[in-house]
Design an enzyme around this catalytic site. Structure first.
Site, mmCIF file in Angstrom:
data_model
loop_
_atom_site.group_PDB
_atom_site.id
_atom_site.type_symbol
_atom_site.label_atom_id
_atom_site.label_comp_id
_atom_site.label_asym_id
_atom_site.label_seq_id
_atom_site.Cartn_x
_atom_site.Cartn_y
_atom_site.Cartn_z
ATOM 1 C CG ASP A 40 -0.326 0.091 -5.718
ATOM 2 O OD1 ASP A 40 0.716 0.756 -5.863
ATOM 3 O OD2 ASP A 40 -0.550 -0.603 -4.713
ATOM 4 C CG ASP B 174 -5.364 -5.294 4.831
ATOM 5 O OD1 ASP B 174 -4.301 -5.356 4.176
ATOM 6 O OD2 ASP B 174 -6.357 -4.651 4.433
ATOM 7 C CG HIS C 70 -3.045 -4.380 1.170
ATOM 8 N ND1 HIS C 70 -3.411 -3.650 2.271
ATOM 9 C CD2 HIS C 70 -2.100 -3.633 0.543
ATOM 10 C CE1 HIS C 70 -2.719 -2.527 2.312
ATOM 11 N NE2 HIS C 70 -1.907 -2.484 1.270
ATOM 12 C CD GLU D 283 -7.242 -3.036 1.011
ATOM 13 O OE1 GLU D 283 -6.639 -3.891 1.698
ATOM 14 O OE2 GLU D 283 -7.184 -1.815 1.247
HETATM 15 C C1 GLP Z 1 0.366 0.293 0.478
HETATM 16 C C2 GLP Z 1 0.751 -0.029 -0.981
HETATM 17 C C3 GLP Z 1 1.393 -1.379 -1.071
HETATM 18 C C4 GLP Z 1 2.360 -1.503 0.071
HETATM 19 C C5 GLP Z 1 1.621 -1.613 1.370
HETATM 20 C C6 GLP Z 1 2.502 -1.490 2.603
HETATM 21 O O1 GLP Z 1 -0.946 0.633 0.655
HETATM 22 N N1 GLP Z 1 -0.286 0.053 -1.952
HETATM 23 O O2 GLP Z 1 2.028 -1.539 -2.340
HETATM 24 O O3 GLP Z 1 3.137 -2.655 -0.069
HETATM 25 O O4 GLP Z 1 0.518 -0.751 1.416
HETATM 26 O O5 GLP Z 1 2.937 -0.177 2.798
HETATM 27 P P1 GLP Z 1 4.276 0.172 3.545
HETATM 28 O O6 GLP Z 1 5.373 -0.393 2.730
HETATM 29 O O7 GLP Z 1 4.330 1.664 3.605
HETATM 30 O O8 GLP Z 1 4.175 -0.467 4.881
#
Ligand code: GLP
Length: 259
Positions: free
Chosen positions: A66, A135, A137, A142
């Site tokens: 992404d 949440d 995702h 989302e």
């Molecule tokens: C982000 C990314 C995801 C990631 C998630 C968790 O927004 N777009 O790819 O897996 O949220 O983030 P983190 O690994 O920093 O907890």
């Protein structure tokens, strides 16, 4: 069902997943890796250089999950920059072979389709690294995202913007839109490896692994995939009802079976 591996800490998770990636690179030099950003995959990226020392990585290909839409090119928190800094440079990969969805406003209407075409042309992703949002995702899909969704522009929830504000000067600087591989895109990868660390992820992990398969928990899409490995530390695994069974399964894993 997903194989769930409960590890002592992030370093153990990183070593385990990096070992599998290094094995793939050795056996399939033009392997296609699905790269995640956020803090979760960092232990994997940190463990990889030592394991790939002396291995030819010049043909390795990669697709990021992404990107933020409209973020200033070169912004240190754009996922293009994060992938360059955390993955391409430390591993010595060929930047031309590593793609990130194009979040620039110019051409955003067809950026999703272009990305899908590129993944298909590469023969699909062999191993997809995933984190999970609080949440539920995955990527930036989302709650409510269709299980058939492909790479497209999405609106971030306020929760995700707040979660990601730590990477920016303030929450107001976190973009409102993103371009993300869809759940349908992610489900086409051959092997999904979802990592999760810390108590803040416990509810999302339990919902994704053991809860109902529902678009309300995008991570639950992994239950539809034939080859999934979930690697969680004790805190992130704390709400799993079947944790003892996962531990038993891993302790008795046949030697011939990889992750
Ligand atoms: C982000 C990314 C995801 C990631 C998630 C968790 O927004 N777009 O790819 O897996 O949220 O983030 P983190 O690994 O920093 O907890």
């Amino acid at each position: 069902m997903a194989e769930v591996i409960i590890v002592a800490d992030k370093a153990a998770a990183g070593a385990l997943v990096a070992e599998e990636i290094a094995r793939l690179v050795r056996t399939t030099p033009d392997v296609v890796l699905g790269l995640a950003t956020g803090s979760t995959p960092l232990p994997v990226y940190e463990a990889l250089p030592a394991l790939l020392d002396g291995v030819d990585v010049s043909r390795v290909r990669g697709f990021a999950l992404d990107e933020y839409v409209g973020i200033t090119p070169g912004h240190p928190e754009s996922y293009r920059e994060v992938i360059r800094r955390e993955v391409i440079e430390p591993l010595g990969l060929d930047p031309a072979r590593i793609r990130v969805p194009d979040g620039s406003l110019d051409g955003i209407e067809h950026a999703g389709e272009d990305y899908e075409r590129a993944i298909t042309a590469a023969g699909g992703v062999d191993l997809q690294i995933l984190g999970i949002g609080t949440d539920g995702h995955i990527g930036f899909n989302e709650p409510g995202s269709s299980f058939g969704s492909l790479t497209r522009v999405k609106t971030l929830t306020e929760q995700t913007r707040e979660d990601n504000a730590r990477f920016f000067d303030s929450v107001d600087d976190v973009p409102r839109h993103c371009i993300t591989q869809g759940l349908g895109t992610i489900l086409r990868a051959k092997h999904l490896v979802l990592l999760a660390f810390g108590a803040g992820k416990a509810r999302a992990v339990a919902a994704a692994v053991e809860g109902a398969v529902t678009a309300s928990v995008p991570g639950s899409a992994i239950q539809l995939h034939p080859h999934v490995t979930v690697v969680a530390d004790e805190a992130a695994a704390a709400e799993l009802a079947n944790a003892d069974y996962y531990r038993y399964t891993f302790a008795n894993k046949p030697a011939w079976q990889g992750i």
